[in-house]
Design an enzyme around this catalytic site. Structure first.
Site, mmCIF file in Angstrom:
data_model
loop_
_atom_site.group_PDB
_atom_site.id
_atom_site.type_symbol
_atom_site.label_atom_id
_atom_site.label_comp_id
_atom_site.label_asym_id
_atom_site.label_seq_id
_atom_site.Cartn_x
_atom_site.Cartn_y
_atom_site.Cartn_z
ATOM 1 N N LYS A 240 32.733 42.140 30.346
ATOM 2 C CA LYS A 240 33.040 41.271 31.485
ATOM 3 C C LYS A 240 34.409 40.656 31.264
ATOM 4 O O LYS A 240 34.680 40.112 30.198
ATOM 5 C CB LYS A 240 31.993 40.169 31.615
ATOM 6 C CG LYS A 240 32.173 39.321 32.862
ATOM 7 C CD LYS A 240 31.193 38.176 32.918
ATOM 8 C CE LYS A 240 29.813 38.687 33.211
ATOM 9 N NZ LYS A 240 28.845 37.614 33.456
ATOM 10 N N CYS B 120 45.526 37.232 40.792
ATOM 11 C CA CYS B 120 45.191 38.530 41.380
ATOM 12 C C CYS B 120 43.692 38.626 41.649
ATOM 13 O O CYS B 120 42.876 38.227 40.824
ATOM 14 C CB CYS B 120 45.615 39.640 40.410
ATOM 15 S SG CYS B 120 45.137 41.285 40.956
#
Length: 108
Positions: A55, A72
């Site tokens: 993750k 982003c």
């Protein structure tokens, strides 16, 4: 004579239905094995950022951000986790509408 011809028709129908069901099952399994796997990577959002991690998480203290930070959300930025405008090309190619996450201090 009528009874045996009905039995023969039933046997033919059972054989045809069994064949059709088997063919459909094989087709479905082939689809799941080959086609669905090919498209799975196309549906992934993160194609290259830290693929070795289970993750990807980034944390920043608000005090360290300054007046404004632009992050982003398309996973295509070369400066990840910061935005470099790569979402513009991504949106043109895919028809998506993703944009950056902008965090700024509240104006007083």
């Amino acid at each position: 004579m009528g009874l045996s011809s009905n039995s023969a028709v039933r046997v033919e129908w059972i054989a045809a239905v069994t064949f059709a069901a088997g063919t459909a099952a094989l087709g479905y399994l082939a689809y799941k094995k080959f086609y669905a796997k090919e498209n799975r990577t196309k549906a992934m959002v993160n194609l290259q950022i830290q693929k070795d991690n289970p993750k990807v998480v980034h944390a920043f203290d608000m005090e360290d951000l300054g007046d404004k930070a632009v992050y982003c959300r398309c996973w295509r930025s070369k400066k990840f986790p910061f935005c470099d405008g790569a979402h513009i090309k991504h949106n043109e190619e895919t028809g998506d509408n993703v944009g950056p996450l902008i965090i700024k201090k509240k104006e007083t």
